[in-house]
Structure formats: C-alpha cells, structure tokens
Design a protein around this motif. Sequence first.
Motif, short mmCIF file in Angstrom:
data_model
loop_
_atom_site.label_atom_id
_atom_site.label_comp_id
_atom_site.label_asym_id
_atom_site.label_seq_id
_atom_site.Cartn_x
_atom_site.Cartn_y
_atom_site.Cartn_z
N ALA A 15 0.71 -1.16 -0.02
CA ALA A 15 -0.03 0.12 -0.06
C ALA A 15 1.05 1.30 -0.08
O ALA A 15 1.87 1.17 0.77
N VAL A 16 0.37 2.26 -0.61
CA VAL A 16 0.87 3.60 -0.71
C VAL A 16 0.01 4.65 -0.40
O VAL A 16 -1.10 4.65 -1.19
N ASP A 17 0.16 5.53 0.34
CA ASP A 17 -0.53 6.70 0.55
C ASP A 17 -0.07 7.93 -0.27
O ASP A 17 0.80 8.24 -0.62
N THR A 18 -1.31 8.35 -1.02
CA THR A 18 -1.06 9.17 -2.06
C THR A 18 -1.14 10.71 -1.56
O THR A 18 -0.73 11.70 -2.08
N GLY A 19 -1.52 10.93 -0.23
CA GLY A 19 -1.39 12.24 0.55
C GLY A 19 -2.41 13.29 0.06
O GLY A 19 -2.67 14.29 0.44
N ASP A 20 -3.50 12.68 -0.76
CA ASP A 20 -4.79 13.56 -1.21
C ASP A 20 -5.93 12.96 -0.70
O ASP A 20 -6.40 11.92 -0.94
N ASP A 21 -6.63 13.61 0.27
CA ASP A 21 -7.82 13.36 1.24
C ASP A 21 -7.61 11.85 1.49
O ASP A 21 -8.54 11.33 1.82
N GLY A 22 -6.52 11.46 2.21
CA GLY A 22 -6.31 10.12 2.92
C GLY A 22 -6.41 8.86 1.73
O GLY A 22 -6.52 7.83 2.17
N ARG A 23 -6.37 9.27 0.39
CA ARG A 23 -6.61 8.19 -0.51
C ARG A 23 -5.43 7.22 -0.53
O ARG A 23 -4.07 7.68 -0.31
N VAL A 24 -5.45 5.90 -0.71
CA VAL A 24 -4.24 5.00 -0.68
C VAL A 24 -4.27 3.99 -1.93
O VAL A 24 -5.66 3.66 -2.44
N ILE A 25 -3.28 3.98 -2.41
CA ILE A 25 -3.22 2.92 -3.67
C ILE A 25 -2.77 1.77 -3.15
O ILE A 25 -1.51 1.47 -2.53
N VAL A 26 -3.32 0.61 -3.36
CA VAL A 26 -2.92 -0.62 -3.05
C VAL A 26 -2.45 -1.54 -4.57
O VAL A 26 -3.06 -1.61 -5.49
N ILE A 27 -1.31 -1.97 -4.35
CA ILE A 27 -0.81 -2.68 -5.49
C ILE A 27 -0.74 -4.31 -4.96
O ILE A 27 -0.14 -4.55 -4.13
N GLY A 28 -1.09 -5.09 -6.14
CA GLY A 28 -1.25 -6.52 -5.71
C GLY A 28 -0.26 -7.32 -6.82
O GLY A 28 -0.61 -6.96 -7.98
N ARG A 29 0.12 -8.44 -6.29
CA ARG A 29 0.80 -9.61 -7.32
C ARG A 29 -0.13 -10.89 -7.00
O ARG A 29 0.06 -11.35 -5.77
N ASP A 30 -0.13 -11.47 -8.17
CA ASP A 30 -0.93 -12.66 -7.91
C ASP A 30 -0.22 -13.83 -7.85
O ASP A 30 0.92 -13.89 -8.30
N LEU A 31 -0.33 -14.53 -6.77
CA LEU A 31 0.35 -15.69 -6.11
C LEU A 31 -0.06 -17.03 -6.64
O LEU A 31 0.72 -18.00 -6.11
N GLN A 32 -0.91 -17.09 -7.62
CA GLN A 32 -1.56 -18.44 -7.74
C GLN A 32 -0.57 -19.24 -8.43
O GLN A 32 -0.32 -20.48 -8.07
N SER A 33 0.34 -18.90 -9.29
CA SER A 33 1.55 -19.56 -9.84
C SER A 33 2.35 -20.16 -8.82
O SER A 33 2.71 -21.24 -8.65
N SER A 34 2.82 -19.10 -7.78
CA SER A 34 3.55 -19.58 -6.82
C SER A 34 3.21 -20.45 -5.77
O SER A 34 3.64 -21.59 -5.35
N ALA A 35 1.69 -20.37 -5.51
CA ALA A 35 0.96 -21.52 -4.78
C ALA A 35 0.87 -22.70 -5.40
O ALA A 35 1.12 -23.92 -4.78
#
Length: 476
Positions: free
Chosen positions: A117-137
């Motif tokens: 997660a990364v805080d954008t600083g604008d009105d408390g918005r947060v950018i959440v970045i995800g990576r699929d782990l299905q292949s690893s699982a």
Amino acid sequence: MTMHSTLSAPLPFRRPEDVLGALEPAQAADVVALASDVAMVLDRHGIIRDISVGSTDLVGMGMAEWLGRSWVDTVTPESRHKAAEILRDVSGGVASRWRELNHPSESGDNLPIRYFAVDTGDDGRVIVIGRDLQSSAALQQRLLQVQQAVERDYLKLRQAEARYRLLFQSASEAVLILDAGTRKVREANPAAMRLTGLAEASIHGQGFQALLEPNSIEAALEFLNTTPAAVSAATVPVRLVSGVDCALSASMFRQDKASCLLVRLTPTTTVAPASDLAALLNRIPDAFVVTNGEMNMLAVNPAFLDLTHLSSRDEALSGSLENYLGRPQIDLKIMVSQLREHGSLRNFSTIIRGVYGESEEVEVSAVIVPDGDQTRFGFSIRGVARRFATPLPSMSSGPGPEPRSVEQLTQLIGRVPMKDIVRESTDLIERLCIEAALTLTSDNRASAADVLGLSRQSLYSKLRRYGLGNLEDAED
C-alpha cells in the motif's frame, strides 16, 4: 575497491520530481497497472473507488465487482486483520511492507495475492498494489506433493530393507554378498557363519577364497568369474575350511553403483533329490499313501497296491482311501479326527480291504502336513496278521476253545454284532468263575457247586460246555 555493507538500505529515486513530475494521470495509472496484477484506489474509509486488473483470469474471478465495496470485506476472514493492519500503517505514516492475503473464489479455492500500500496524500486516499501468487501457490503445492511422494517412497524403501534384512538373517540357507571386483565378503547371514565356523567379525571383509580349502579355490573363482547377471541353476562343488562339502551357486546384481555377487552355499550332505526319495518310498515294505483333505489319494507306493490288489497306480489315484482303509464309516473318521486334533497318529489298529472283498489286519501311523491353504495326509500302513500266535476266537457257541482275555474280546468290536460279544463275555466270566471255584476247593466239584450256588447237575453241564476237567466219573 568499494566494500558494500551486507545490510544496505533501500535506494530511492534521487530526483523524482524531475523524472516523474511531468507524468499525466493516465500515464501514472498505466505505470501502476503495468507494475502490478491488480491495483486499487481506496478512500480514507477503505472503500474501493477504482480498480485495475491486468489478468483475464482475475477478472473472471469477479474482481470487477469489488468496486464500491470495502477492501477488508473482499478477503477471507483469517486475512481481514492483515488488511486492516495495512490500512492502519499507511494512514499512520508507517512504511508499508508486502503482506499476503487470501480472497474467496467461486471455485472454493482461496485466491492468494501479495499486497503493498502507498499513501497518495490526497484526502487520505491509498493506492494498493497486488501481485497474483496463484502460480507460486501451485508451485508450492507441487513441491509439497513431491516432498510427500519422496517421503512415501523413502518409507517403502525402509520397509523393503527391513523385510530383506529379516529374510536374510532368518534364512536357513547360507548366503553371502561379495564385492564383484575384490571377491571380499560384504555381508553374511548367520547360517553362513555357522556353516563356515567363523565369527561375524572375522568373516566380514575377508576374501571369499579364505573360506575355501585350497583344492576348491580355483574352481570356485572360475565359476564366480562367469556368473551371469541373473538367477542361474548352475552350481559347482566346493569344500569349506570347516570341512563341509557344499554346492556353490551365485548371481550378480548392482548395489550403490557397484557390482555384487549373491553367493549361496548348500551342504550337499543335506540335499536329498526328489527322485531318491521316491525310489526309497517305492522300496519300503510298508504301504505308504498321500491324500488330500477329502481323502482322495495323491500318491501311493507298490506296497499299497499289493495290499489292496490294485492293478496300477492310476487305478488307485482315481479313488478315495475310504474305499480300502478301515471299517466303513468308522475307522477313517476316527483317524482323521485324531490327526486334525493332535497332528499325528501312531499304531492305530484297523483293517485294509482289497478290491475283491478280502480284508487284512493292519496298523496305521499317519501325519497331517499343511500345504499352503490346503491339507495333506500321509499314511504308513503295516500288515500285522502274522503277529498273532493263535487265531482270533470264533463266536461259535459249541464246545471248543473260548476267549481267554478281555483284550481278545475287544478285538471283535466292529466285526461281529454287540449281542454276540456280550454273550461271549458272559461265557468268559462263567468259565473264569468255575475255574476259580475248582481251584479254591482243590477240584472238589460238590464243594465248588456250593461255592458257586449251583446244583451239581448245572455245574457238570457247564464243565462239559467249557471242556473243563475229566467228567467220565461224574455223577449223573
């Protein structure tokens, strides 16, 4: 030469405003989308306001429907506290770290995704970045399955080795394992040590030729040099240092990337060929029969054919022993019952009947031998008619010799009706009583009649019947 610390700090952009400051919102969104499998923009309450999914598989799992939902509600119950911790750390200014969360799917399997997660600083918005782990699982699952398969194979190998060790140690035949190149003994079972007379410490690592007498070494080594890589029936005679003559056989196999020889030593003094055993049974004077559990004859010797007057073995093997041995429906059942209860039978008196109806007194010794899931009986039958010094007593009621003992009477059981045996027993008792009375009275017949409670006429009648005393001067 520059030395780098093993605990180096992260290296951020030095001048992000010059490099990334001119990016348009669409360009920044493309960068975020390309750098992740799924990217979300959350408001200060954790509600998903926008989402980018870079995989058609993930879209097919319903991620497009997350828009407008709380991000915490999209994960499985056991992952909710980790999602809440990510949002709490970002809002509190704490540097975020990658966390693995699971999402439920329609297939029933959990969807693992690793988030940052990364805080954008604008009105408390947060950018959440995800990576699929299905292949690893999937890789982890396959690794786990392979590991379990390896453990199962290892357990099977351990069990197989334990069975081999038990068989090797308990085998009655002497078995040695030699190194094919050096001919040194790698292993030897207890039977081999007993046969050679050597202790375990002295036989291991010893050259095989040291176990043989000098005259046997050359033939044995030549035989081992030509041993095939398969079980062979070929043998060579050798003599051990213990003086035991043996038949040497061997086969080659590989173990631990090395060639080995499996050597077997069979004492020739204990080897009895089947042909010799059959010849012995054919020559013994006693009849010998082998049957199955139903008394069908499986093998007979010539002496049995002589007793029953059968013309050939084929004729005997087509019938049952019940047709020839024992009184019908009596003796053989008693013998089989004794065999099943005690395992053996010795000197059982009975008769054997020939094909023409004649019979002969015999004694039977027998044994029961389990053969896998079947049962075998062995019968040794010996004729005893010649043993009797006098013929068996007849059952005639006229004057003549009568039975002299209870043993003779019991021999009549099964051959004559019981009422005749009872009458014969009564006559025997009468005769014994009269003889005892005459002895007691010194052969005074009048006194003997008084002792027995008989009239003199009755006593004289019985004396004539049994042929006792001289009755020429007897009174009428």
